[in-house]
Scaffold this motif. Structure first.
Motif, PDB file in Angstrom:
ATOM      1  N   ARG A   1       0.842  -1.093  -0.104  1.00 13.72           N
ATOM      2  CA  ARG A   1       0.060  -0.084  -0.161  1.00 13.72           C
ATOM      3  C   ARG A   1       0.964   1.288   0.171  1.00 13.72           C
ATOM      4  O   ARG A   1       2.009   1.272   0.622  1.00 13.72           O
ATOM      5  CB  ARG A   1      -0.686   0.119   1.110  1.00 13.72           C
ATOM      6  CG  ARG A   1      -1.909  -1.162   1.302  1.00 13.72           C
ATOM      7  CD  ARG A   1      -2.679  -1.109   2.530  1.00 13.72           C
ATOM      8  NE  ARG A   1      -3.910  -2.216   2.518  1.00 13.72           N
ATOM      9  CZ  ARG A   1      -4.968  -2.097   2.161  1.00 13.72           C
ATOM     10  NH1 ARG A   1      -5.381  -0.915   1.524  1.00 13.72           N
ATOM     11  NH2 ARG A   1      -5.870  -2.909   2.132  1.00 13.72           N
ATOM     12  N   VAL A   2       0.288   2.255  -0.579  1.00 11.92           N
ATOM     13  CA  VAL A   2       1.019   3.797  -0.530  1.00 11.92           C
ATOM     14  C   VAL A   2       0.475   4.296   0.608  1.00 11.92           C
ATOM     15  O   VAL A   2      -0.596   3.906   1.222  1.00 11.92           O
ATOM     16  CB  VAL A   2       0.460   4.432  -1.671  1.00 11.92           C
ATOM     17  CG1 VAL A   2       1.371   4.066  -2.897  1.00 11.92           C
ATOM     18  CG2 VAL A   2      -0.824   4.744  -1.967  1.00 11.92           C
ATOM     19  N   MET A   3       1.610   4.928   1.576  1.00  9.10           N
ATOM     20  CA  MET A   3       1.171   5.301   2.913  1.00  9.10           C
ATOM     21  C   MET A   3       1.071   6.792   2.996  1.00  9.10           C
ATOM     22  O   MET A   3       1.984   7.630   2.467  1.00  9.10           O
ATOM     23  CB  MET A   3       2.246   5.013   3.786  1.00  9.10           C
ATOM     24  CG  MET A   3       2.647   3.364   3.673  1.00  9.10           C
ATOM     25  SD  MET A   3       1.323   2.527   4.261  1.00  9.10           S
ATOM     26  CE  MET A   3       1.339   2.513   5.983  1.00  9.10           C
ATOM     27  N   PHE A   4       0.128   7.211   3.801  1.00 14.44           N
ATOM     28  CA  PHE A   4      -0.387   8.640   4.218  1.00 14.44           C
ATOM     29  C   PHE A   4      -0.275   8.582   5.724  1.00 14.44           C
ATOM     30  O   PHE A   4      -1.019   8.243   6.590  1.00 14.44           O
ATOM     31  CB  PHE A   4      -1.803   8.847   3.938  1.00 14.44           C
ATOM     32  CG  PHE A   4      -2.096   8.843   2.381  1.00 14.44           C
ATOM     33  CD1 PHE A   4      -2.116   9.949   1.522  1.00 14.44           C
ATOM     34  CD2 PHE A   4      -2.472   7.451   1.601  1.00 14.44           C
ATOM     35  CE1 PHE A   4      -2.297   9.903   0.078  1.00 14.44           C
ATOM     36  CE2 PHE A   4      -2.722   7.566   0.382  1.00 14.44           C
ATOM     37  CZ  PHE A   4      -2.523   8.726  -0.588  1.00 14.44           C
ATOM     38  N   PRO A   5       0.958   9.321   6.221  1.00  8.10           N
ATOM     39  CA  PRO A   5       0.813   9.452   7.822  1.00  8.10           C
ATOM     40  C   PRO A   5       0.063  10.478   8.198  1.00  8.10           C
ATOM     41  O   PRO A   5      -0.226  11.407   7.575  1.00  8.10           O
ATOM     42  CB  PRO A   5       2.461  10.058   7.682  1.00  8.10           C
ATOM     43  CG  PRO A   5       3.231   9.991   6.590  1.00  8.10           C
ATOM     44  CD  PRO A   5       1.948   9.995   5.515  1.00  8.10           C
TER      45      PRO A   5
END
Length: 659
Positions: free
Chosen positions: A208-212
């Protein structure tokens, strides 16, 4: 360890009102600032900030302190983290030694979870930029969305490799404990029937691409991960699970980047997703946050309410989404905020609209298409009711229900008039319906109040109820006088106990000039009085030492060297009378007397009152010694009579009549 020189520089440079202003909307109130409490749910300000004293006090929760105490309370920082945060904000170079393994182990559980989350963010970011798969899959996706390299780096976006335990293995190799990887939700741990001592471990966000997701101060609380391959079994977006540091109902995505712009623009744009926020910020509209795919909550609204009273809700034309948003609008109204709504053309959402238009075009569109909530709600519901009279009646009731949520009476009346015009219904009918709703609410409130009153009566009739601790209050007053006026020079009337020509004891006045702290210290020393409260006693000796060593006593410098529990106590003492400022007495033609006008008198009266209290306490103890025992009590009785006479003299000086 951070050097004392650096800590002193941080305290000298940091401005309390600026730091707190990043989290709470502050308004000038005399020489202070006031705002809504960031710790409790309230609609009238009880949070006070003193730029002169560089301390704050929250009268609704009882919390208070200096700039570091605020960050420790609000952001759950440790002391060193608060110092580092301030150093970064004010561009102060800070030296610190590398944390040893032992120090890492000593960090508390919550802090360990923060450390794990921060490591994860850096790891995912590294995977995005430095691995072939990260660049080919994750970076390509972000660039397809139209995000620039600068934007991707600003939001700390990343990629979790499509491996079962790639991240988990790396974290464990770096010394992070599996316990905290599981508690933050980064790693899923399952039992291993074949080897119970070696559980199976999986990366929650694999592929998955990650959004903090950051806190208001920029700490990583959790993550949102978007899967890129088509997998019907897997959710498109996955968030970190609830934990000690991540509560999705209390977090807004993008608040860290938006807080200053929200306060400056006095408006907050509320969108639905991560990419909506990022695209808007990239275009130049920074006062935007997202509820991150969850239904809007009261806690999220209060987060915005600290920064502005105005919210503009942005969403696409999806009917289901619009209905859900209407529930969110009622929640916003309940908080006493002003709500506008803006929808985008069919097929567009905030992300695509921002991507396909220039900044000026977006700003113009938002300005022209943002409707007041009543117009928006009436338009949506009226379309649904069409020519059905029953549905139309329900629509009107629905709108009035929303109006009833508004705390301000004038606003309610204006909205009723507007609703009457839009829905073609008489104002009298709407006011009558509103009154019925209000009556129902009042009945329920009265019932709740009655229950509270019962509980109060039980407490009121309790014979064991605690009385005012006179000595505690007097000792607290002594600390306050030292803090406020300790280094000031005043003319005091000292009292010398003498014997008159007739042989009676009298108090002879003697005028002396001294610093306030010298007068208090000498008086207490002469009477051999030591403060009974341990906390006050510790503060007292530190204050006397500081005032004796430094003629230019600075409260901020003094507080920087104290433990945080002492700082909190001092801020409570210093800000106690500031709460009366919240009541705006001057508007009512009531002008409280400035204590500074009679400092010498205040000091003398406080010391005299403490003397009288302790004399009375001593007399009662002596009387107890004479009860029920045999023997000669003449010396004791003579001592009691001397104390009674002295007590009379002191009370006469205080203009008090003894019964």
């Amino acid at each position: 360890m951070i050097s004392k020189t650096t800590i002193d520089q941080v305290f000298e440079t940091a401005r309390l009102e600026e730091v707190i202003g990043d989290f709470v909307q502050l308004k000038k109130s005399g020489s202070n600032f006031k705002g809504l409490s960031p710790f409790t749910d309230e609609r009238t300000p009880s949070f006070m900030v003193s730029p002169v004293k560089q301390i704050w006090k929250d009268f609704s929760s009882g919390k208070g302190g200096n700039v570091v105490a605020f960050l420790m309370e609000h952001e759950h920082f440790t002391y060193p983290e608060a110092i580092k945060y301030l150093a970064k904000k004010y561009n102060i170079e800070i030296e610190e030694t590398q944390r040893t393994d032992e120090q890492k182990q000593e960090a508390n559980e919550r802090e360990s979870m923060y450390l794990v989350s921060e490591f994860a963010q850096k790891h995912f970011e590294k995977m995005l930029w430095e691995t072939e798969l990260g660049k080919a899959i994750g970076l390509s996706y972000f660039k397809e969305r139209g995000f620039t390299q600068e934007t991707i780096q600003k939001f700390g976006l990343g990629y979790c490799l499509d491996e079962w335990d790639g991240f988990t293995k790396t974290a464990l190799d770096k010394g992070y404990k599996l316990n905290y990887l599981e508690k933050t939700g980064l790693t899923i741990v399952k039992e291993n029937p074949q080897n119970p001592n070696d559980p199976r471990k999986f990366d929650r966000f694999k592929g998955r691409v990650m959004f903090p997701i950051h806190s208001m101060s920029g700490r990583v609380l959790g993550f949102g991960g978007r899967i890129l391959k088509t997998d019907k079994k897997a959710a498109k977006y996955q968030n970190s699970p609830e934990s000690d540091i991540y509560h999705k109902s209390k977090v807004l995505y993008g608040i860290y980047y938006a807080k200053q712009a929200i306060a400056k623009e006095d408006n907050c744009f509320l969108v639905e997703g991560y990419t909506d926020v990022i695209q808007f910020v990239q275009r130049g509209i920074e006062n935007v946050v997202s509820s991150s795919g969850t239904a809007l909550t009261s806690e999220q609204i209060r987060l915005i309410n600290r920064l502005t009273k105005n919210i503009t809700v942005l969403f696409d034309g999806d009917a289901a989404g619009l209905r859900a948003s209407l529930r969110g609008i009622d929640l916003i109204l309940e908080q006493g905020m002003n709500v506008k709504v803006c929808t985008f053309p069919e097929g567009e959402d905030p992300d695509s609209f921002a991507k396909n238009n220039e900044l000026e075009e977006i700003q113009q569109y938002l300005k022209e298409n943002s409707k007041d909530f009543i117009q928006f709600k009436a338009h949506i519901l009226a379309k649904e009711s069409a020519n059905d009279p029953i549905k139309r009646a329900e629509t009107v009731r629905d709108i009035v229900q929303s109006i009833s949520k508004i705390p301000d009476g004038i606003k309610r009346e204006i909205y009723v008039q507007e609703c009457a015009g839009i829905m073609n219904v008489s104002e009298s009918v709407l006011f009558s319906t509103l009154a019925q709703m209000g009556k129902k609410d009042r009945t329920e409130a009265a019932k709740a109040q009655k229950e509270e009153q019962k509980a109060f009566n039980v407490v009121k009739n309790d014979a064991t109820i605690e009385k005012v601790d006179v000595q505690y209050e007097l000792e607290r007053k002594i600390i306050e006088l030292l803090l406020l006026y300790g280094s000031e020079t005043e003319e005091f009337e000292d009292l010398i106990l003498k014997e008159s020509e007739e042989g009676d004891l009298i108090l002879e006045p003697l005028s002396i000039e001294a610093k306030v702290y010298e007068k208090i210290f000498l008086d207490l020393q002469d009477d051999e009085i030591e403060l009974a409260n341990e906390k006050f006693r510790n503060i007292y000796y530190k204050l006397i030492e500081a005032l004796n060593q430094d003629e230019k006593f600075q409260l901020n410098t003094f507080l920087s060297g104290l433990a945080q529990d002492m700082v909190g106590e001092i801020s409570s003492i210093m800000m106690e009378e500031e709460k009366y400022v919240l009541h705006n007495w001057e508007r009512k033609d009531i002008f409280p007397k400035d204590k500074k006008l009679g400092v010498a008198q205040l000091v003398s009266e406080t010391i005299l009152t403490l003397r009288c209290f302790l004399i009375k306490k001593r007399m009662l103890a002596l009387q107890d010694n004479t009860k029920g025992g045999e023997g000669d009590h003449r010396d004791t009785l003579e001592e009691i009579m001397n104390y009674i006479h002295l007590n009379k003299l002191l009370n006469k000086k205080l203009n008090r009549v003894l019964s």
